[in-house]
Scaffold this active site. Structure first.
Site, PDB file in Angstrom:
ATOM      1  CE  LYS A 109      -3.951  -2.166   2.315  1.00 53.90           C
ATOM      2  NZ  LYS A 109      -4.923  -2.197   3.174  1.00 53.90           N
ATOM      3  CE1 TYR A 112      -9.345  -2.838  -0.024  1.00 51.64           C
ATOM      4  CE2 TYR A 112      -8.495  -1.069  -1.479  1.00 51.64           C
ATOM      5  CZ  TYR A 112      -8.365  -2.025  -0.550  1.00 51.64           C
ATOM      6  OH  TYR A 112      -6.936  -2.371  -0.241  1.00 51.64           O
ATOM      7  CG  HIS A 167      -5.241  -6.255  -0.535  1.00 48.05           C
ATOM      8  ND1 HIS A 167      -6.628  -6.116   0.151  1.00 48.05           N
ATOM      9  CD2 HIS A 167      -5.487  -7.194  -1.309  1.00 48.05           C
ATOM     10  CE1 HIS A 167      -7.201  -7.036  -0.473  1.00 48.05           C
ATOM     11  NE2 HIS A 167      -6.574  -7.532  -1.318  1.00 48.05           N
ATOM     12  CD  GLU A 186      -9.002  -9.232  -3.714  1.00 51.88           C
ATOM     13  OE1 GLU A 186      -9.725  -8.977  -2.973  1.00 51.88           O
ATOM     14  OE2 GLU A 186      -7.783  -9.725  -3.312  1.00 51.88           O
ATOM     15  CG  ASN A 195      -3.834  -2.419   6.637  1.00 44.34           C
ATOM     16  OD1 ASN A 195      -3.710  -1.741   5.680  1.00 44.34           O
ATOM     17  ND2 ASN A 195      -4.836  -2.811   7.330  1.00 44.34           N
ATOM     18  CB  THR A 254      -7.167  -5.591   9.700  1.00 44.93           C
ATOM     19  OG1 THR A 254      -7.992  -6.626   9.333  1.00 44.93           O
ATOM     20  CG2 THR A 254      -7.478  -4.086   8.912  1.00 44.93           C
TER      21      THR A 254
HETATM   22  P1  ATP Z   1      -7.215  -6.126   3.169  1.00 46.42           P
HETATM   23  O1  ATP Z   1      -8.410  -6.255   2.584  1.00 46.42           O
HETATM   24  O2  ATP Z   1      -6.400  -4.700   2.999  1.00 46.42           O
HETATM   25  O3  ATP Z   1      -6.039  -7.172   3.244  1.00 46.42           O
HETATM   26  P2  ATP Z   1      -8.191  -6.966   5.903  1.00 46.42           P
HETATM   27  O4  ATP Z   1      -8.803  -8.099   4.915  1.00 46.42           O
HETATM   28  O5  ATP Z   1      -7.527  -7.160   6.805  1.00 46.42           O
HETATM   29  O6  ATP Z   1      -7.000  -6.025   4.788  1.00 46.42           O
HETATM   30  P3  ATP Z   1     -10.760  -5.593   5.612  1.00 46.42           P
HETATM   31  O7  ATP Z   1     -11.830  -5.589   6.741  1.00 46.42           O
HETATM   32  O8  ATP Z   1     -10.873  -6.263   4.061  1.00 46.42           O
HETATM   33  O9  ATP Z   1      -9.545  -5.836   6.338  1.00 46.42           O
HETATM   34  O10 ATP Z   1     -10.586  -3.946   5.282  1.00 46.42           O
HETATM   35  C1  ATP Z   1      -9.753  -3.438   4.076  1.00 46.42           C
HETATM   36  C2  ATP Z   1      -8.851  -2.455   4.287  1.00 46.42           C
HETATM   37  O11 ATP Z   1      -9.729  -1.306   4.664  1.00 46.42           O
HETATM   38  C3  ATP Z   1      -8.037  -2.788   5.424  1.00 46.42           C
HETATM   39  O12 ATP Z   1      -6.916  -3.119   5.192  1.00 46.42           O
HETATM   40  C4  ATP Z   1      -7.657  -1.386   6.153  1.00 46.42           C
HETATM   41  O13 ATP Z   1      -6.784  -0.507   5.177  1.00 46.42           O
HETATM   42  C5  ATP Z   1      -9.081  -0.380   6.227  1.00 46.42           C
HETATM   43  N1  ATP Z   1     -10.014  -0.485   7.086  1.00 46.42           N
HETATM   44  C6  ATP Z   1     -10.578  -1.478   7.731  1.00 46.42           C
HETATM   45  N2  ATP Z   1     -11.025  -1.239   8.670  1.00 46.42           N
HETATM   46  C7  ATP Z   1     -10.937   0.208   8.913  1.00 46.42           C
HETATM   47  C8  ATP Z   1     -11.430   0.893  10.052  1.00 46.42           C
HETATM   48  N3  ATP Z   1     -12.224   0.567  11.088  1.00 46.42           N
HETATM   49  N4  ATP Z   1     -11.171   2.249   9.880  1.00 46.42           N
HETATM   50  C9  ATP Z   1     -10.157   2.588   8.918  1.00 46.42           C
HETATM   51  N5  ATP Z   1      -9.626   1.980   7.992  1.00 46.42           N
HETATM   52  C10 ATP Z   1     -10.023   0.638   7.852  1.00 46.42           C
HETATM   53 MG    MG Z   2      -9.976  -7.532   3.199  1.00 43.72          MG
END
Ligand code: ATP
Ligand code: MG
Length: 138
Positions: A10, A50, A116, A127, A113, A92
């Protein structure tokens, strides 16, 4: 069974110039890189990628962040790639991520974070196909 999964390094991690360390950790963990490129996501591509989070309160913030600088997209392959890669990157929220995981080491916050990872075998295929044509994969 071999699976595909998509890694995105990212914008926060690219800004910190730690993409090399992240790629090394992924390679050391036994993932094969099928394709890799640095791109600048358009608003429209970030929104589409997304789309599943469209109704979540952080959707807009997430899209703004993901278009704030270049990212590295990497198509990965390995036995059990989806679960193994998610274990490698950690939770996450880096505060909840296990020691030694990529997010524990490199992520700044729950939103910024570092990486992805695809969340299911079907989404891994989908994806990878979102960013790569089949002829771009080795
Ligand atoms: P990713 O899909 O990026 O691998 P993930 O599967 O661990 O991460 P998801 O729940 O799919 O988490 O959320 C997608 C992305 O949205 C997260 O990686 C983070 O960057 C962002 N995100 C998730 N929850 C929050 C939150 N509560 N506040 C801000 N950003 C968030
Ligand atoms: Mg995710």
């Amino acid at each position: 069974m071999n699976q595909r999964t998509l890694c995105i390094i990212k914008p926060d991690a690219v800004r910190k110039k730690i993409q090399g360390s992240i790629i090394q950790k992924i390679s050391d963990a036994g993932f094969r890189i099928l394709g890799m490129k640095m791109i600048f996501l358009s608003d429209s591509d970030a929104g589409k990628f997304y789309e599943i989070h469209k109704e979540r309160p952080f959707y807009k913030e997430l899209c703004t962040f993901m278009t704030s600088g270049p990212v590295v997209v990497i198509a990965l392959e390995k036995e059990n790639a989806v679960a193994d890669y998610r274990k490698l990157i950690g939770a996450t929220d880096p505060a909840e991520a296990e020691e030694g995981t990529i997010r524990k080491l490199y992520a700044d916050s729950k939103s910024e974070n570092a990486v992805h990872g695809s969340d299911s075998e079907a989404n891994g295929i989908k994806e990878v196909a979102f960013f790569f044509a089949e002829y771009e994969l080795v």
